[in-house]
Design an enzyme around this catalytic site. Structure first.
Site, PDB file in Angstrom:
ATOM      1  N   GLU A  60      91.072  74.992  62.262  1.00 35.58           N
ATOM      2  CA  GLU A  60      90.124  74.076  62.895  1.00 35.58           C
ATOM      3  C   GLU A  60      89.403  74.699  64.079  1.00 35.58           C
ATOM      4  OE1 GLU A  60      93.276  73.211  62.182  1.00 35.58           O
ATOM      5  OE2 GLU A  60      92.982  71.845  60.490  1.00 35.58           O
ATOM      6  N   HIS A 129      97.587  60.864  60.382  1.00 32.98           N
ATOM      7  CA  HIS A 129      96.454  60.631  59.477  1.00 32.98           C
ATOM      8  C   HIS A 129      95.818  59.273  59.786  1.00 32.98           C
ATOM      9  CE1 HIS A 129      98.709  63.725  57.304  1.00 32.98           C
ATOM     10  NE2 HIS A 129      97.609  64.000  56.639  1.00 32.98           N
TER      11      HIS A 129
END
Lengths: 323, 348
Positions: A60, A129
């Site tokens: 990322e 999540h």
């Protein structure tokens, strides 16, 4: 006009942007060949080629960092972070590099990155999540933070974000990725980074954004059955904030319930409450109430207890009306 | 740099029948447990995200057969049910955790990707890829400072090695001489992206050389090869007190998660790897060596299926849900006066 869900609307926006401007690039983990874990980029690599739509390693910080490099060269990168919970390895690149580029170069380098990332809970994803990280980014000067609430706003706001010369964190409400459906023009169109009156009302203003807008609508229906007329404001753009639309509603109703999924403490609702207290205090008939997530990590089993729902919003509206 | 362990070593030092039997039965149990999870997910008894282990069983079982399950400190990623089982976390509690029940290993607060059991030194499954690397180093640092002879074992996949934490951790583990064993279960895919399209060096063990950490690569489908390689690795870490990296070449038979249709892998490729089923490899060898018959194996299977159907699943099903009043528990120490958010009640 075709009916789309949010996934299709995002896909349509990216497709249009890629077709219209060769400086637009779409990339991220599983974004290219696989088409994205939520299918938001499905078919785009086949159509626009592997140079324009490509896969990245699971990195990322590297994804955002390279997007910054492309942007300061002059391109329009649209990286995807697969879940907003995964954005933190890139937090340094976003906060320390992307947000400050224009400022510290004395205006020489705009940094027009659009970071797309799904956020929010309600899919039993558990701690990693489900999070709603908007307040971190809204707190960081130099970033714009935009949150669509349905397919129509998703496409229009995303195209505005890609055009925007400054960095935009574009938070997509993944719980309603497929559930929210609406008529969406096939052609590109742009919506301003401004709030909208989602429903007009007289007695209380529900100020919200993202997936819980739909719970606010449910609550407004319940309130109507009890002769309470609720106005709903869809904030859409947290930064820049459309103060006037919000304040006009507050002046009209005198009562405010702010709703978001993120935890309460230092959540974006605190900023809204401060704004209203500063600029519309004398119009208030009751304390500003917030219906938010709890100050806990996002729960696994107890997520329905955690999330704002229509009943909680209804109760808060009743409380403020009865005050 | 050692590669595959020499075959001669394997032949001369083959495992005792008892150990082979234990490993085969444990792998079979793990396979059936995961298949039960698959079924329960289909009928929505398990929600959220579910990542299953079939195909990779030889990795966790083979490595931990060379270590001390329940004593050595184990940490892993989100495909974690079987690692928890191998460390001794009761299967009932793992299943109850997947069901989100109060009797689960984390009281239903974790779920599939986040199994923990402090009593078994199972230091958790982690949904965030790359997160566990430095935690494993920290565990090893603590063990070293305390003069313990347990080691830290970090099981992660190949895609995790593209995170910055991989490199930060390897450097620290080497400089600080930490007793940590890194197991890379290289199943060739990060979700739907193949290693060829994401990673410059396909042999993961070679990436470790720059940090002066001994590293090896082994076949992750043959549990005896894994066990042999793991013995070398574990002995190195425990005796020398310094890190070691073992790459196991493996394959997951199912998709990345339950929402993965698997279109990114060819049928031929999946079929080719299914021929290297770790259970079948060991079973065939044991039948050939006269250590077990197919009938005995099938009888185990019946026992295991009965245990899962008659004890493990009913335990999870019949357990209570977490108490909604516990929504704000475990954020900080129990009596902390921290404000817990949620809907505000307004001023007086």
């Amino acid at each position: 006009m075709p009916v789309m869900n949010i996934i299709q609307a995002v896909n349509s926006a990216l497709d249009g942007a890629l077709a219209a401007d060769e400086d637009v690039f779409v990339f991220g983990e599983d974004v290219g060949r696989f088409g994205g874990v939520f299918r938001a980029t499905d078919g785009l690599q086949a159509k626009h080629g592997e140079n324009r739509v490509f896969d990245t390693p699971l990195s990322e910080a590297g994804i955002i960092g390279t997007a910054i490099g492309m942007a300061i060269y002059g391109l329009k990168p649209v990286p995807e972070i697969q879940f907003s919970d995964f954005i933190y390895p890139a937090f340094d690149q976003i906060v320390n590099e992307m947000a400050k580029f224009r400022y510290r170069s004395g205006g020489q380098y705009p940094c027009g990155v659009t970071v797309r990332t799904p956020f929010g809970g309600g899919i039993r994803g558990g701690h990693y999540h489900s999070q709603s990280p908007e307040a971190y980014f809204a707190h960081t000067a130099g970033l714009k933070v935009v949150v669509p609430s349905d397919p129509y706003t998703a496409k229009g706001l995303l195209l505005t974000a890609i055009d925007d010369p400054d960095p935009v964190i574009f938070l997509e409400p993944k719980r309603i990725y497929r559930a929210a459906r609406a008529e969406v023009p096939e052609e590109p169109y742009r919506l301003p980074f401004a709030a909208a009156v989602d429903r007009e009302g007289e007695h209380v203003s529900i100020i919200t954004y993202g997936a819980v807008l739909h719970e606010a609508r449910e609550a407004a229906d319940l309130l109507a059955e009890n002769d309470i007329s609720a106005e709903i404001i869809d904030v859409r753009s947290l930064v820049p904030l459309d103060e006037e639309t919000i304040l006009a509603s507050v002046r009209k109703t005198g009562r405010v319930v702010i709703v978001h999924e993120a935890a309460r403490t230092c959540g974006y609702g605190a900023e809204l409450a401060a704004l209203i207290a500063e600029k519309a205090l004398m119009h208030l008939e009751a304390p500003i109430l917030r219906v938010t997530g709890y100050d806990t990590p996002f729960p696994y089993t107890l997520e329905q207890q955690y999330l704002p729902d229509a009943l909680k919003i209804f109760e808060a509206c009743e409380t403020t009306v009865d005050f | 740099m050692p590669g595959y362990p020499p075959a001669a070593l394997l032949l001369e030092d083959s495992m005792k029948t008892a150990l082979r039997k234990k490993l085969l039965r444990d792998m079979l149990f793990a396979r059936r447990f995961e298949e039960q999870c698959y079924q329960d997910y289909q009928v929505r008894k398990i929600g959220g995200f579910l990542h299953l282990y079939p195909g990779q069983e030889a990795c966790a079982h083979g490595v931990m057969a060379a270590a001390r399950p329940g004593e050595d400190y184990v940490i892993t990623g989100y495909r974690d049910h079987v690692h928890a089982l191998v460390c001794g976390v009761p299967a009932k509690e793992v299943m109850a955790e997947l069901y989100g029940k109060a009797t689960g290993s984390s009281g239903g607060f974790g779920g599939s990707m986040h199994i923990f059991d402090a009593s078994k030194h199972f230091m958790g499954g982690y949904a965030l890829v790359g997160g566990p690397f430095p935690l494993a180093a920290g565990l090893a640092k603590a063990l070293k400072m305390q003069g313990r002879d347990e080691i830290a074992i970090c099981f992660l996949g190949d895609a995790a090695n593209n995170q910055g934490t991989f490199h930060e951790t390897l450097n620290m583990a080497s400089v600080w001489e930490l007793p940590v064993l890194f197991i890379c279960e290289n199943n060739l895919y990060g979700i739907g992206t193949s290693i060829e399209r994401s990673t410059a060096e396909l042999d993961q063990y070679k990436r470790v050389a720059a940090y002066r950490i001994p590293a090896a690569q082994a076949d992750g489908q043959d549990i005896e090869v894994v066990h042999e390689a793991a013995q070398i690795a574990v002995n190195h870490v425990r005796e020398k007190g310094t890190p070691y990296f073992l790459e196991l070449k493996t394959y997951r038979f199912r998709g990345h998660s339950m929402s993965d249709g698997g279109a990114y892998r060819s049928k031929e490729e999946v079929e080719e790897w299914r021929k290297k089923d770790p259970l079948e490899i060991l079973l065939a060898r044991m039948i050939e060596d006269g250590e077990i018959t197919r009938e005995e194996y099938d009888a185990w299977d019946e026992e295991i299926l009965s245990e899962i159907e008659d004890e493990i699943v009913p335990f999870a099903e019949n357990s209570p849900d977490p108490d909604p009043a516990d929504l704000t528990r475990y954020v900080l120490v129990e009596d902390d006066p921290y404000v817990h958010g949620g809907p505000s009640k307004g001023g007086a």
